[in-house]
Design an enzyme around this catalytic site. Structure first.
Site, PDB file in Angstrom:
ATOM      1  N   CYS A   1      62.501  77.657   8.271  1.00 54.94           N
ATOM      2  CA  CYS A   1      62.226  78.707   7.270  1.00 54.94           C
ATOM      3  C   CYS A   1      60.734  78.761   6.968  1.00 54.94           C
ATOM      4  O   CYS A   1      60.327  78.908   5.799  1.00 54.94           O
ATOM      5  CB  CYS A   1      63.026  78.508   5.990  1.00 54.94           C
ATOM      6  SG  CYS A   1      64.787  78.614   6.236  1.00 54.94           S
TER       7      CYS A   1
ATOM      8  N   ASP B   1      56.382  75.173  -5.690  1.00 53.40           N
ATOM      9  CA  ASP B   1      57.684  74.971  -5.054  1.00 53.40           C
ATOM     10  C   ASP B   1      57.812  73.465  -4.824  1.00 53.40           C
ATOM     11  O   ASP B   1      57.242  72.915  -3.885  1.00 53.40           O
ATOM     12  CB  ASP B   1      57.728  75.749  -3.732  1.00 53.40           C
ATOM     13  CG  ASP B   1      58.960  75.408  -2.907  1.00 53.40           C
ATOM     14  OD1 ASP B   1      59.771  74.573  -3.353  1.00 53.40           O
ATOM     15  OD2 ASP B   1      59.097  75.966  -1.813  1.00 53.40           O
TER      16      ASP B   1
ATOM     17  N   HIS C   1      57.464  77.768   2.581  1.00 53.60           N
ATOM     18  CA  HIS C   1      58.844  78.060   2.989  1.00 53.60           C
ATOM     19  C   HIS C   1      59.126  79.532   2.673  1.00 53.60           C
ATOM     20  O   HIS C   1      58.554  80.083   1.732  1.00 53.60           O
ATOM     21  CB  HIS C   1      59.756  77.148   2.161  1.00 53.60           C
ATOM     22  CG  HIS C   1      61.206  77.188   2.522  1.00 53.60           C
ATOM     23  ND1 HIS C   1      62.050  78.201   2.127  1.00 53.60           N
ATOM     24  CD2 HIS C   1      61.975  76.311   3.207  1.00 53.60           C
ATOM     25  CE1 HIS C   1      63.282  77.944   2.558  1.00 53.60           C
ATOM     26  NE2 HIS C   1      63.269  76.801   3.222  1.00 53.60           N
TER      27      HIS C   1
ATOM     28  N   GLN D   1      60.238  69.751  -1.973  1.00 54.10           N
ATOM     29  CA  GLN D   1      59.978  68.514  -1.225  1.00 54.10           C
ATOM     30  C   GLN D   1      59.011  67.621  -2.013  1.00 54.10           C
ATOM     31  O   GLN D   1      58.480  66.651  -1.464  1.00 54.10           O
ATOM     32  CB  GLN D   1      59.386  68.832   0.160  1.00 54.10           C
ATOM     33  CG  GLN D   1      60.181  69.818   0.984  1.00 54.10           C
ATOM     34  CD  GLN D   1      61.503  69.264   1.476  1.00 54.10           C
ATOM     35  OE1 GLN D   1      61.724  68.051   1.493  1.00 54.10           O
ATOM     36  NE2 GLN D   1      62.404  70.139   1.868  1.00 54.10           N
TER      37      GLN D   1
ATOM     38  N   LYS E   1      68.542  68.549  -2.732  1.00 62.60           N
ATOM     39  CA  LYS E   1      67.550  67.746  -1.996  1.00 62.60           C
ATOM     40  C   LYS E   1      67.193  66.482  -2.777  1.00 62.60           C
ATOM     41  O   LYS E   1      66.464  65.624  -2.302  1.00 62.60           O
ATOM     42  CB  LYS E   1      66.291  68.572  -1.726  1.00 62.60           C
ATOM     43  CG  LYS E   1      66.569  69.765  -0.791  1.00 62.60           C
ATOM     44  CD  LYS E   1      65.323  70.550  -0.527  1.00 62.60           C
ATOM     45  CE  LYS E   1      65.597  71.927   0.028  1.00 62.60           C
ATOM     46  NZ  LYS E   1      65.877  71.946   1.471  1.00 62.60           N
TER      47      LYS E   1
HETATM   48  N1  PLP Z   1      61.097  75.323  -0.496  1.00 62.23           N
HETATM   49  C1  PLP Z   1      61.059  74.294   0.353  1.00 62.23           C
HETATM   50  C2  PLP Z   1      59.750  73.604   0.580  1.00 62.23           C
HETATM   51  C3  PLP Z   1      62.202  73.880   1.011  1.00 62.23           C
HETATM   52  O1  PLP Z   1      62.145  72.847   1.858  1.00 62.23           O
HETATM   53  C4  PLP Z   1      63.416  74.587   0.783  1.00 62.23           C
HETATM   54  C5  PLP Z   1      64.635  74.216   1.518  1.00 62.23           C
HETATM   55  O2  PLP Z   1      64.599  73.810   2.642  1.00 62.23           O
HETATM   56  C6  PLP Z   1      63.405  75.640  -0.124  1.00 62.23           C
HETATM   57  C7  PLP Z   1      62.229  75.986  -0.750  1.00 62.23           C
HETATM   58  C8  PLP Z   1      64.642  76.429  -0.424  1.00 62.23           C
HETATM   59  O3  PLP Z   1      65.584  75.634  -1.082  1.00 62.23           O
HETATM   60  P1  PLP Z   1      67.052  76.178  -1.383  1.00 62.23           P
HETATM   61  O4  PLP Z   1      67.582  76.737  -0.096  1.00 62.23           O
HETATM   62  O5  PLP Z   1      67.790  74.988  -1.855  1.00 62.23           O
HETATM   63  O6  PLP Z   1      66.920  77.230  -2.444  1.00 62.23           O
END
Ligand code: PLP
Length: 406
Positions: free
Chosen positions: A364, A200, A123, A203, A226
């Site tokens: 993203c 990260d 992401h 998910q 999430k």
């Molecule tokens: N990493 C992953 C795999 C994500 O799916 C997301 C959000 O969609 C993020 C990072 C970023 O999360 P946040 O916007 O809550 O900081």
């Protein structure tokens, strides 16, 4: 506790509504999960009964608020198997957590020509902070590919490690492909090569039982929204010994030991990394969300979601012209797809008329879209409240799109 899908679903008031005259089908939990009543109630009572600023008042409400805020560290530590609640740093979300690590760890430990190894499936939140780090210290970001079906390829990944690799930062689960990355093996690989491993977990912790101690990684981050909690709160777990050696990220109240007009000393972790008034009620809400998933049991939650994912794949496979993007054997959370007949944005807009919420776009993850030669995909994602009929409605709505464009 056994898992009763109907009972669990009934705890999410937002799901009980009509959208465009049709019962809502919410298949966008990977973007943000809905909130159970106990999170809503906890936040409402925190505001109506115990709200005050934390860590600074010597009155009843401030102490009650501080106790409730601090108690969440222990809940999160327990959820992810951290050795100590002092390893839990609260941030505004995963994005902030990754930026925090890039600043505090990256600025201190990386220099000109050092490398950060990521995956092409990351992401943007786990890509751009490394580009910004490169701008500050001259490091490079290197991305390893995945297989065409979205599987993690260890040999390919290893081939991207060099003597300059200082950080390996990967998703636990890809938000587009659903691929589950073998974190324990990646963390071991990082350590064999003198690098640290950052995960990260946006998910990951949302769909799988997680034990950071067993995984052997060095940092694990995620966002509360999430995990059935509120937005504006996230978690940055790191090993105590790493936190201990890092300078602060932001400066201000709460993160200090002693301040003079010309210099300051800093608090011990985790407060060293939590400058200013934190998102107090959001954090307390996250605590309720952790209680919620713990009461269900992460193993039960995962089993239910895996059933839904299997059903979803089977049901969507019958839709004319539908192509799955990401079919790794170890897959979780999401089903990404394209439809020969229509652009993902048109799909999403049209099926919204049938009350179906999915995500369409690059998610993203522009490097991954380029890797597959796609501009965007449609994505249905599951949560603890997902039911088989959600995929029946989605499949019928997609067939309708086929008829419109056919
Ligand atoms: N990493 C992953 C795999 C994500 O799916 C997301 C959000 O969609 C993020 C990072 C970023 O999360 P946040 O916007 O809550 O900081």
């Amino acid at each position: 506790m056994g898992f009763d899908a109907t009972v669990v679903r009934a705890q999410f008031p937002i799901l009980d509504q009509q959208v465009n005259g049709k019962p809502l089908v919410y298949l966008d939990s990977a973007a943000s999960a809905q909130k159970p009543q106990m999170v809503l109630d906890t936040m409402s009572s925190a505001y109506s009964q115990t709200y005050a600023n934390v860590h600074r008042g010597l009155h009843y409400l401030s102490e009650a608020s501080t106790d409730a805020y601090e108690a969440v560290r222990g809940k999160v530590a327990h959820l992810i198997g951290a050795r100590s609640e002092k390893e839990i740093v609260f941030t505004s979300g995963a994005t902030m957590a990754l930026n925090l690590i890039a600043h505090c760890y990256g600025n201190t430990n990386l220099g000109e020509g050092d490398e950060v190894l990521i995956s092409v499936a990351d992401h943007h939140a786990n890509i751009v902070p490394w580009h910004l780090l490169g701008g500050r210290v001259g490091s490079k970001t290197v991305a390893a590919p995945v297989d065409a079906d979205g599987s993690f390829n260890m040999e390919q990944f290893k081939a991207h490690i060099t003597p300059r690799t200082k950080i390996i930062s990967v998703p636990h689960v890809s938000n587009v492909l659903g691929t589950v990355f073998p974190i324990a093996a990646i963390a071991a690989l990082a350590h064999e090569n003198g690098a640290i491993c950052i995960v990260d977990g946006c998910q990951g912790v949302t769909h799988l039982p997680v034990n950071v101690t067993d995984l052997g990684c060095d940092f694990y981050v995620f966002s509360g929204h999430k995990l059935y909690g509120p937005s504006g709160i996230g978690v940055c777990w790191g090993r105590s010994e790493i936190w201990a050696g890092l300078p602060p990220f932001l400066g201000g109240g709460d993160m200090i030991d002693d301040v003079k007009t010309d210099r300051s000393t800093y608090a011990e972790p985790p407060l060293r990394f939590e400058a200013g008034t934190p998102p107090i009620v959001e954090c307390i809400g996250l605590g309720a969300a952790v209680d919620f998933v713990q009461q269900i049991g992460m193993a039960n939650l995962r089993d239910h979601e895996m059933d839904m994912l299997r059903y979803g794949h089977q049901r969507l496979a019958s839709v004319q012209g539908l192509n799955f993007i990401g079919m790794a054997a170890d897959k979780s959370g999401v089903i990404s797809f394209t439809l020969d007949a229509a652009h993902p944005h048109d799909i999403s807009t049209l099926i919204d008329q049938d009350g179906v919420a999915i995500r369409a776009g690059h998610h993203c993850a522009q490097p991954l879209m380029k890797f597959y030669g796609l501009g965007s995909t449609a994505r249905a994602s599951v949560g603890v409240y997902t039911q088989e009929s959600d995929f029946d409605v989605l499949a019928e709505a997609l067939e309708k799109v086929n008829r419109i464009f056919g």
